[in-house]
Design an enzyme around this catalytic site. Structure first.
Site, PDB file in Angstrom:
ATOM      1  N   ASN A   1     -31.132  38.994  -4.451  1.00 55.80           N
ATOM      2  CA  ASN A   1     -31.312  40.444  -4.500  1.00 55.80           C
ATOM      3  C   ASN A   1     -32.488  40.714  -5.437  1.00 55.80           C
ATOM      4  OD1 ASN A   1     -28.954  40.429  -3.065  1.00 55.80           O
ATOM      5  ND2 ASN A   1     -27.806  41.745  -4.487  1.00 55.80           N
TER       6      ASN A   1
ATOM      7  N   CYS B   1     -17.365  41.819  -5.620  1.00 52.04           N
ATOM      8  CA  CYS B   1     -18.227  42.982  -5.401  1.00 52.04           C
ATOM      9  C   CYS B   1     -17.871  43.953  -6.502  1.00 52.04           C
ATOM     10  CB  CYS B   1     -17.963  43.568  -4.015  1.00 52.04           C
ATOM     11  SG  CYS B   1     -18.837  45.118  -3.752  1.00 52.04           S
ATOM     12  N   GLY B   2     -18.827  44.180  -7.415  1.00 54.14           N
ATOM     13  CA  GLY B   2     -18.564  45.023  -8.589  1.00 54.14           C
ATOM     14  C   GLY B   2     -18.163  46.445  -8.219  1.00 54.14           C
TER      15      GLY B   2
ATOM     16  N   ASN C   1     -21.962  52.915  -2.500  1.00 59.64           N
ATOM     17  CA  ASN C   1     -21.563  51.684  -1.798  1.00 59.64           C
ATOM     18  C   ASN C   1     -20.219  52.024  -1.164  1.00 59.64           C
ATOM     19  OD1 ASN C   1     -22.537  48.832  -3.887  1.00 59.64           O
ATOM     20  ND2 ASN C   1     -23.578  49.759  -2.180  1.00 59.64           N
TER      21      ASN C   1
ATOM     22  N   GLU D   1     -31.020  44.250  -1.194  1.00 56.31           N
ATOM     23  CA  GLU D   1     -29.970  43.235  -1.173  1.00 56.31           C
ATOM     24  C   GLU D   1     -30.246  42.212  -0.076  1.00 56.31           C
ATOM     25  OE1 GLU D   1     -25.865  44.174  -2.059  1.00 56.31           O
ATOM     26  OE2 GLU D   1     -26.396  46.270  -2.304  1.00 56.31           O
TER      27      GLU D   1
ATOM     28  N   CYS E   1     -26.010  48.694  -6.300  1.00 57.64           N
ATOM     29  CA  CYS E   1     -25.522  47.309  -6.312  1.00 57.64           C
ATOM     30  C   CYS E   1     -25.014  47.050  -7.718  1.00 57.64           C
ATOM     31  CB  CYS E   1     -26.650  46.351  -5.954  1.00 57.64           C
ATOM     32  SG  CYS E   1     -26.259  44.609  -6.228  1.00 57.64           S
ATOM     33  N   GLY E   2     -23.721  46.755  -7.842  1.00 62.53           N
ATOM     34  CA  GLY E   2     -23.112  46.600  -9.166  1.00 62.53           C
ATOM     35  C   GLY E   2     -23.715  45.465  -9.969  1.00 62.53           C
TER      36      GLY E   2
END
Lengths: 281, 281
Positions: free
Chosen positions: A191, A87-88, A11, A209, A218-219
């Site tokens: 998601n 956002c992780g 990411n 997503e 994706c966290g």
């Protein structure tokens, strides 16, 4: 405008240091910066600004009593220029940058986000761990992908998720088009994670997503996938390894929250050119 | 490692200054640099090196007698790390960098490439013009795209092309999969251009590049498209405006060669981080 480009399990983020909050990051400029053709290219922008320097951000004003704990605010922007709460993987790269730039000592810290204060710790092995908060299990759900129905678990991990544990490898599923969801179950979309158990507490995952398409990682999706896998295995939580196309994440599920660990890589640092900013700013 | 990221009608390049030829750009490193997820992200790398500093490059050795005219060699690498002879849009960005960095005065110059010396000129309006050499017309050809047959002209402009003039807008053609070509006509494959005439000497073009997919622009493709459009219109050549998804190019066809003009934009400059190079170099 100075920047650092980095990624967390692929990411990608453009970190923009702006400690005193003097920059104007218009949606148009953010979208141009994130454009891989016209700009630098990334999934989002992380503006690094002191919490005290952005009293105009409503979510920061709400944190006023706690903000002394969090010197730095993560002003996260999506690639289309819109803001997002959290956002992780972005928070992991953000924390790596703070330490690397000498803005905080290594170890534990709190970061202010639009979704509240978040606890972060930097391990001695280079991994960064963030607490992405509790995951709410909402019940059964389903999606249709390339003409086939997938049953899964509806979850809320900041954003809505449908996490589907499959009995087979996830490599062959065609995710080039968005999964079809029941709008009654998912009024805001979701998601969708496809999960295959590999070994005890080890899973592989692919993710589509909402509004983006399939991504490399994706966290919150990794956390949702671990919750669904634990649910399917009848175990209460614990430590999970989640393999995603962009690398490997560790998820630890406890009653208090969900910890997400993994690498956070700074690739390059530089300056956006004045003439380019004059055209796109 | 210092770099500048730039683009020409959204063909993207990482310019790496290495005047004395001291860098080792392994295919692995180039591929990692061009990877938009793990690296900086681009369609190719342009190493800026003095012609006299690379006697080991066979194509430069062949230029020895003429090399005094061309102080700088464009060492072009594809995103997969392989070398390529020439790249029209890359050469325009390369020349913009040379002038911007003060390595050559603005105006006209020759650049050494693996495909010989190339003449370049920088206009006062910011456009850069390169001579991409003559185009060879080989005859009729055809491609099958999404179940439909398209007739066109087979051309060689350094690389093989099939340029198809359509009687309708090109927007709706599905280029998500590679066109199917007759292997007798195209033993090495080809770039396929779809062209719609817009007005006198104005066309729009979409292009599917061999081994890459649809791209936002292709310099030699724009030249091939202008040749095919001139052929279809029964005119001998002349000046053409070619609209591509990434912008607008000017093509001038003369008996001596083909001139390609358009913008060349430098976006940002920076340094790749040491730790990242240690991992990917």
């Amino acid at each position: 405008m100075r920047f650092v480009k980095g990624h967390g399990t692929e990411n990608t983020f453009i970190v923009v240091p702006d400690p005193e909050g003097t920059l104007t990051l218009s949606p148009r400029l953010v979208a141009a910066l994130c454009d891989p053709r016209r700009g630098v290219g990334a999934d989002g922008v992380l503006r690094v600004v002191r919490t005290k320097a952005v009293p105009e951000v409503p979510e920061v004003a709400e944190l006023a009593d706690e903000a002394d704990e969090a010197e730095w605010f993560m002003d996260y922007r999506n690639a289309d220029g819109s803001t997002a709460e959290m956002c992780g993987n972005g928070l992991r790269v953000y924390a790596r940058y703070l330490v690397d730039a000498g803005l905080v000592p290594s170890g534990e810290l709190h970061v202010a986000t639009r979704d509240g204060l978040r606890w972060v710790t930097l391990g001695t092995n280079g991994d960064v761990t963030v607490d992405v908060g509790p995951v709410e299990v909402l019940g059964a759900g389903r999606a249709s992908i390339a003409g086939r129905t997938y049953d899964g678990l509806r979850l809320r991990a900041g954003t809505p998720h449908l996490a589907c544990v499959l009995g087979e490898p996830v490599a062959d599923v065609d995710l080039t088009r968005p999964p079809t969801l029941d709008t009654g179950q998912f009024p805001d979309g979701a998601n969708v994670e496809l999960i295959c158990p590999l070994a005890e507490n080890q899973i592989e995952m692919r993710v589509h997503e909402r509004g983006v398409g399939e991504t490399r990682s994706c966290g919150t999706g990794a956390v949702a996938a671990a919750v669904a896998a634990a649910h399917a295995a009848g175990t209460p939580g614990g430590a999970w390894t989640v393999r995603v196309p962009g690398g490997r994440l560790q998820v630890t599920l406890t009653e208090a929250g969900s910890l997400l660990s993994g690498p956070a890589v700074l690739v390059a640092e530089g300056q956006v050119r004045r003439e380019w900013l004059d055209t796109h700013g």
